[in-house]
Write an enzyme that holds these catalytic residues in place. Sequence first.
Site, mmCIF file in Angstrom:
data_model
loop_
_atom_site.group_PDB
_atom_site.id
_atom_site.type_symbol
_atom_site.label_atom_id
_atom_site.label_comp_id
_atom_site.label_asym_id
_atom_site.label_seq_id
_atom_site.Cartn_x
_atom_site.Cartn_y
_atom_site.Cartn_z
ATOM 1 N N ASP A 439 0.873 -1.259 -0.061
ATOM 2 C CA ASP A 439 0.077 0.238 -0.065
ATOM 3 C C ASP A 439 0.597 1.374 0.000
ATOM 4 O O ASP A 439 2.103 1.120 0.189
ATOM 5 C CB ASP A 439 -0.820 -0.102 1.105
ATOM 6 C CG ASP A 439 -2.161 0.450 0.981
ATOM 7 O OD1 ASP A 439 -2.488 1.559 -0.106
ATOM 8 O OD2 ASP A 439 -3.379 0.196 1.582
ATOM 9 N N ASP A 496 -10.521 2.072 -4.431
ATOM 10 C CA ASP A 496 -10.945 1.547 -3.038
ATOM 11 C C ASP A 496 -12.576 1.644 -3.029
ATOM 12 O O ASP A 496 -13.302 1.019 -2.054
ATOM 13 C CB ASP A 496 -10.471 2.611 -1.853
ATOM 14 C CG ASP A 496 -9.448 2.335 -1.199
ATOM 15 O OD1 ASP A 496 -8.781 0.866 -1.417
ATOM 16 O OD2 ASP A 496 -8.788 3.143 -0.304
HETATM 17 C C1 DGJ Z 1 -5.959 1.730 1.569
HETATM 18 C C2 DGJ Z 1 -6.336 0.463 0.706
HETATM 19 O O1 DGJ Z 1 -6.697 0.757 -0.672
HETATM 20 C C3 DGJ Z 1 -7.332 -0.380 1.303
HETATM 21 O O2 DGJ Z 1 -7.814 -1.457 0.453
HETATM 22 C C4 DGJ Z 1 -6.784 -0.776 2.743
HETATM 23 O O3 DGJ Z 1 -5.558 -1.762 2.419
HETATM 24 C C5 DGJ Z 1 -6.378 0.264 3.600
HETATM 25 N N1 DGJ Z 1 -5.487 1.208 2.918
HETATM 26 C C6 DGJ Z 1 -5.669 -0.112 4.693
HETATM 27 O O4 DGJ Z 1 -5.252 0.942 5.576
#
Ligand code: DGJ
Length: 692
Positions: A439, A496
């Site tokens: 991430d 997301d």
């Molecule tokens: C952002 C990501 O896109 C989510 O899927 C998740 O992993 C969160 N961060 C976790 O903090």
Amino acid sequence: MQAKTWHLGDSHQSLVLASFGDGLPEAVYWGPPLPEHEDLPSLAAASATDVTGGMVDRNAPISLCPEASQTFPGQVGLTGRDAEGRTLLPRFRFESETVLEHGLILVYTDTDLELCLVLDLSLTPGTSLFRMQTRLESAREITVDWLAAPVFQVPAHIGDMIEFSGRWCAEFQTRRLPFAPGARTRDNRTGRSDHAHFPGLIACSGRTCNTSGEAYAFHYGWSGGHRMVAEQLADGRRQVQFGHASASMKRDRSFSTAPLYATYSGAGFNGAAVRFQRHLRDHIVVGARQPRPVHYNCWEAVYFDHDLEELKAIATRAAGLGAERFVLDDGWFGLRDDDTSSLGDWGIDKRKYPDGLTPLIDHVKALGLEFGIWFEPEMINEDSDLFRSRPDWVLGPLDQVRGRQQLVLDMAREDVRAYLYDCISATLAQNDIGYIKWDHNRVLPVVDAAQTEGVYALIDRLRADFPHVEIESCASGGGRIDFGILERTQRVWLSDSNDALERQRIQHEAALFLPASVTGSHVGPRVSHTSGRTLDIRLRAWTAAQRHLGFEMDPRELSDSEIATLKEVTGWWKANRDWMMRADILRLDASDPAVVAEQQLAEDGARFVVFAALLRASDPILQQPLRLTGLDAEARYRISLINRQDAPGLSRGAPLLKEKELDVSGQYLMSHGLILPWRFPETIWVIEGHRQ
Ligand code: DGJ
């Protein structure tokens, strides 16, 4: 004037370069393939343009690096200063050429300034993308403010450009703009390829659509932020430049752009899209697990609230639905109960996992699933042991604005990379882990190519030592998607947003570059956590089944009928994934703007599936015929609407596909199109076709 000429081409396109009087080469032709008997020196001679009143006596060429010293009337390809701050005005002269099987390397020098410009030009065999890179070497230290990858001209009849913007949960927004006098510049200063700045551009004519017309498509394969200039010069000529974001350049002796990928299509946007899709899948991405496993990610089920027994129960349910990989998301390390702490402290949280991760991993493996885990290596929270001991590892000033309460580590530092390598490799060595979700949840405080190079080096080292571990590129969803990161990762978390309506649009636009095999798409919760919308499981499931399928809801929320649908769609996906994950995604030109439709056509052309989502109520009361593409006009195809049982009671008529299969020619399908049953908005039709 005698010209040197070169031709790079295949059955899809030709690019002819000519260099006059030992100057830098310019493209004198880029478009459909030229006949073999074409005489390149004649093309070079024919490219001479006239001059008239109000012009300089010779038009400066749009060379692969337009030079200020030639009185070039637009954005030049290189700007820089010497040690005393004087503007560099190079006049490059031909030095050497190396002709390779699929490309050439041209070297030009400016002996006075002791500069050497290396143009690395190739056409990827089979996938027909130009891969173009510029390198600049200097005998002395200089400051470079801008270095363009080899510069392309687009012809005068190509009047439009489609560019990409977006935001968190609404990535890959496209915008069609006309070329107009002056420059359209995009300078991405976020330090990552970013939701708002996918590094791509498609130049096209006003008539180009998905299935027909001309398109010139570009992608800059770099994760650190790009700069693009699409300019119409005062004399009407048009150029397209790509390079690193301007702020990432600095004082040095050696500079290089990332590869710029470009292609010409005479078959609409799809003609270009399938080349990017195929090249990415077969030549950029390395080591993707086959077949692509059905994914489960626990983020939207538990967030930071990790409880071993609950996670085991979730894994059991996910396995029952058909999942083959379980990803433990954020919250397993340090003392991370929310997003304010612990980034940088990559030890397992003993409060949540007193016996380590082994009990959860054993459970997941016993269910037959691969185990994956989340990291955000480049980030650090102030509330962490790492920050308390090494505040000097932070990139940029300490009083900078935080992003999600976090700071960024300086990845150019060897010791930072060594620390992260040790943390991650220890976790991988001590646990049976096959997957990392990597991430990156904030933009950078400073733009610096060294940061991106540092990340690449860390991932490359981990990949070399743990080649079986697949990596997903995630940056709050689609914040880091490009060919640079995908040379070292195998999947992208596109957004997301697990809202299927949003996802339909985002993944459809992303298919201009991304194949299904790398594009994660998850069945989210019944009520979307990012949009608040409630969507039917059928739309959610089929939308995710269009790409690399995964689930992300708490499976304990599912009703019996939702479970049944999910199992059925997952079973269908597993039965079809071998060919579908290698299929071309062809975007359809639906006449109803409320419909987003695409056709995934198998490599051998023998079968396809069409997904036609209705995002909102249509204007006309009848469903408009949906025209297919890419088929053999002469062949017959058997067509079935595989979810025809989803037709609502308000569909009172008898369109054939509601009752039975249809046998028709490719010509009919492409010219007339399919008549589908009436349906509610926010639903999807799934149509299979088999060549007879
Ligand atoms: C952002 C990501 O896109 C989510 O899927 C998740 O992993 C969160 N961060 C976790 O903090």
